[in-house]
Design a protein around this motif. Structure first.
Motif, PDB file in Angstrom:
ATOM      1  N   ALA A 167       0.863  -1.184   0.000  1.00 19.58           N
ATOM      2  CA  ALA A 167       0.000   0.000   0.000  1.00 19.58           C
ATOM      3  C   ALA A 167       0.896   1.229   0.000  1.00 19.58           C
ATOM      4  N   HIS A 168       0.492   2.243  -0.763  1.00 16.91           N
ATOM      5  CA  HIS A 168       1.290   3.464  -0.864  1.00 16.91           C
ATOM      6  C   HIS A 168       0.408   4.660  -0.530  1.00 16.91           C
ATOM      7  N   ALA A 169       1.040   5.695  -0.007  1.00 21.31           N
ATOM      8  CA  ALA A 169       0.328   6.904   0.412  1.00 21.31           C
ATOM      9  C   ALA A 169      -0.847   6.525   1.312  1.00 21.31           C
ATOM     10  N   LEU A 170      -0.556   5.700   2.299  1.00 24.94           N
ATOM     11  CA  LEU A 170      -1.585   5.154   3.180  1.00 24.94           C
ATOM     12  C   LEU A 170      -1.776   6.062   4.395  1.00 24.94           C
ATOM     13  N   THR A 171      -3.029   6.394   4.686  1.00 25.58           N
ATOM     14  CA  THR A 171      -3.337   7.196   5.869  1.00 25.58           C
ATOM     15  C   THR A 171      -3.052   6.391   7.135  1.00 25.58           C
ATOM     16  N   ILE A 172      -2.336   6.998   8.055  1.00 28.13           N
ATOM     17  CA  ILE A 172      -1.963   6.355   9.311  1.00 28.13           C
ATOM     18  C   ILE A 172      -2.499   7.182  10.471  1.00 28.13           C
ATOM     19  N   ALA A 173      -3.123   6.525  11.420  1.00 25.57           N
ATOM     20  CA  ALA A 173      -3.541   7.189  12.651  1.00 25.57           C
ATOM     21  C   ALA A 173      -2.406   7.077  13.661  1.00 25.57           C
ATOM     22  N   ILE A 174      -1.940   8.214  14.147  1.00 23.26           N
ATOM     23  CA  ILE A 174      -0.822   8.251  15.088  1.00 23.26           C
ATOM     24  C   ILE A 174      -1.388   8.539  16.470  1.00 23.26           C
ATOM     25  N   GLY A 175      -1.257   7.562  17.360  1.00 24.64           N
ATOM     26  CA  GLY A 175      -1.826   7.705  18.689  1.00 24.64           C
ATOM     27  C   GLY A 175      -0.781   8.007  19.739  1.00 24.64           C
ATOM     28  N   PRO A 176      -1.200   8.528  20.888  1.00 25.62           N
ATOM     29  CA  PRO A 176      -0.262   8.811  21.987  1.00 25.62           C
ATOM     30  C   PRO A 176       0.411   7.535  22.483  1.00 25.62           C
ATOM     31  N   ASP A 177       1.699   7.634  22.824  1.00 25.28           N
ATOM     32  CA  ASP A 177       2.447   6.461  23.270  1.00 25.28           C
ATOM     33  C   ASP A 177       1.828   5.816  24.498  1.00 25.28           C
ATOM     34  N   ASN A 178       1.327   6.626  25.423  1.00 27.47           N
ATOM     35  CA  ASN A 178       0.807   6.065  26.671  1.00 27.47           C
ATOM     36  C   ASN A 178      -0.575   5.455  26.515  1.00 27.47           C
ATOM     37  N   GLU A 179      -1.171   5.569  25.330  1.00 24.25           N
ATOM     38  CA  GLU A 179      -2.499   5.010  25.104  1.00 24.25           C
ATOM     39  C   GLU A 179      -2.528   4.018  23.940  1.00 24.25           C
ATOM     40  N   VAL A 180      -1.421   3.871  23.241  1.00 25.91           N
ATOM     41  CA  VAL A 180      -1.344   2.937  22.114  1.00 25.91           C
ATOM     42  C   VAL A 180      -0.192   1.981  22.364  1.00 25.91           C
ATOM     43  N   ASP A 181      -0.521   0.719  22.633  1.00 28.00           N
ATOM     44  CA  ASP A 181       0.528  -0.282  22.840  1.00 28.00           C
ATOM     45  C   ASP A 181       0.535  -1.348  21.758  1.00 28.00           C
ATOM     46  N   THR A 182      -0.380  -1.221  20.777  1.00 29.90           N
ATOM     47  CA  THR A 182      -0.460  -2.187  19.675  1.00 29.90           C
ATOM     48  C   THR A 182      -0.616  -1.446  18.363  1.00 29.90           C
ATOM     49  N   ASN A 183       0.244  -1.744  17.403  1.00 30.02           N
ATOM     50  CA  ASN A 183       0.106  -1.199  16.057  1.00 30.02           C
ATOM     51  C   ASN A 183      -0.867  -2.077  15.281  1.00 30.02           C
ATOM     52  N   VAL A 184      -1.791  -1.470  14.552  1.00 33.12           N
ATOM     53  CA  VAL A 184      -2.829  -2.247  13.869  1.00 33.12           C
ATOM     54  C   VAL A 184      -2.870  -1.916  12.387  1.00 33.12           C
ATOM     55  N   ILE A 185      -3.192  -2.930  11.603  1.00 30.17           N
ATOM     56  CA  ILE A 185      -3.536  -2.755  10.195  1.00 30.17           C
ATOM     57  C   ILE A 185      -5.052  -2.795  10.118  1.00 30.17           C
ATOM     58  N   GLY A 186      -5.644  -1.688   9.657  1.00 27.89           N
ATOM     59  CA  GLY A 186      -7.094  -1.557   9.657  1.00 27.89           C
ATOM     60  C   GLY A 186      -7.718  -1.661   8.282  1.00 27.89           C
ATOM     61  N   MET A 187      -9.012  -1.307   8.232  1.00 30.68           N
ATOM     62  CA  MET A 187      -9.785  -1.500   7.013  1.00 30.68           C
ATOM     63  C   MET A 187      -9.390  -0.550   5.887  1.00 30.68           C
ATOM     64  N   ASN A 188      -8.728   0.573   6.202  1.00 31.83           N
ATOM     65  CA  ASN A 188      -8.329   1.443   5.090  1.00 31.83           C
ATOM     66  C   ASN A 188      -7.263   0.787   4.220  1.00 31.83           C
ATOM     67  N   LEU A 189      -6.569  -0.234   4.741  1.00 33.61           N
ATOM     68  CA  LEU A 189      -5.683  -1.039   3.888  1.00 33.61           C
ATOM     69  C   LEU A 189      -6.417  -2.277   3.364  1.00 33.61           C
ATOM     70  N   LEU A 190      -7.130  -2.963   4.228  1.00 34.92           N
ATOM     71  CA  LEU A 190      -7.794  -4.203   3.813  1.00 34.92           C
ATOM     72  C   LEU A 190      -8.831  -3.959   2.727  1.00 34.92           C
ATOM     73  N   SER A 191      -9.459  -2.779   2.733  1.00 33.55           N
ATOM     74  CA  SER A 191     -10.468  -2.479   1.717  1.00 33.55           C
ATOM     75  C   SER A 191      -9.864  -2.277   0.333  1.00 33.55           C
ATOM     76  N   GLN A 192      -8.550  -2.125   0.261  1.00 31.99           N
ATOM     77  CA  GLN A 192      -7.878  -1.990  -1.036  1.00 31.99           C
ATOM     78  C   GLN A 192      -7.618  -3.345  -1.699  1.00 31.99           C
ATOM     79  N   LEU A 193      -7.860  -4.428  -0.973  1.00 29.44           N
ATOM     80  CA  LEU A 193      -7.581  -5.763  -1.498  1.00 29.44           C
ATOM     81  C   LEU A 193      -8.741  -6.265  -2.342  1.00 29.44           C
TER      82      LEU A 193
END
Length: 210
Positions: A167-193
């Motif tokens: 995926a290129h030019a993919l929108t990424i949600a950047i969350g606060p370190d103290n509230e985000v402990d898991t990086n996720v691949i979401g539907m904005n990538l999966l919907s491109q498949l």
């Protein structure tokens, strides 16, 4: 059972063979100890180490077959996706989720594939490491996570790759370190498949044809 059959059986059961060899070595060391105490003690120590190793390997093997044990989760690890033809296959980990080692802007990042997530998201620390900056005109957005609502910033990744998925030019949600402990691949990538499906303990992703 003749010696040949016994040898074949033990060859197929390496932990049993190790245990038997360690016990025989310890017993033999005890018999040798009276005449050659130093050699006997050395062989006895080797035999004890062999028995301890066999015990630890047995525990590890049992834990690996018990997918709900804490030991199985500790021994499990995230692996790169496998490419089979045009399809990308992600194996389920012991926790029952699909994790993949991907390349975000060319840097390795461990992701949970989450079909319930709208956006692909990472922590601020990961975003800084891979060079994803918040968009200058972004005022933030509210996202629902397992830990509640958070305010995330939008950024754009040049590339995200794993297996045969790109995926290129993919929108990424950047969350606060103290509230985000898991990086996720979401539907904005999966919907491109072209398609994605779960078969047993495998997630199968099919990219769109070029």
């Amino acid at each position: 059972m003749n010696l040949g059959q016994l040898g074949s059986f033990l060859f197929d059961q390496p932990l049993l063979a190790l245990t038997i060899a360690a016990i025989l070595l310890a017993v033999g060391a005890g018999m040798l100890g009276a005449s050659r105490p130093r050699l006997g003690q050395a062989l006895r120590n080797i035999g004890y180490l062999g028995m301890v190793a066999a015990l630890l390997l047995t525990v590890a093997e049992l834990a690996g077959h018990n997918s709900r044990s804490e030991a199985a989760l500790w021994l499990d690890r995230t692996r790169p996706a496998e490419t089979v033809g045009r399809e990308t296959v992600v194996a389920m980990r012991a926790d029952g989720h699909f994790w993949v080692e991907a390349q975000l802007n060319g840097q390795p990042v461990e992701f949970l594939i989450d079909t319930g997530a709208t956006y692909t998201g990472v922590s601020r620390r990961v975003a800084e490491r891979v060079g994803v900056q918040p968009d200058a005109d972004d005022r933030g957005m509210i996202l629902e996570t397992a830990n509640g609502s958070i305010v995330a910033r939008r950024g754009t990744a040049d590339s995200l790759k794993f297996g045969g998925i790109e995926a290129h030019a993919l929108t990424i949600a950047i969350g606060p370190d103290n509230e985000v402990d898991t990086n996720v691949i979401g539907m904005n990538l999966l919907s491109q498949l072209a398609a994605w499906r779960v078969e047993g303990n495998r997630l199968i992703l099919t990219p769109k044809g070029r």
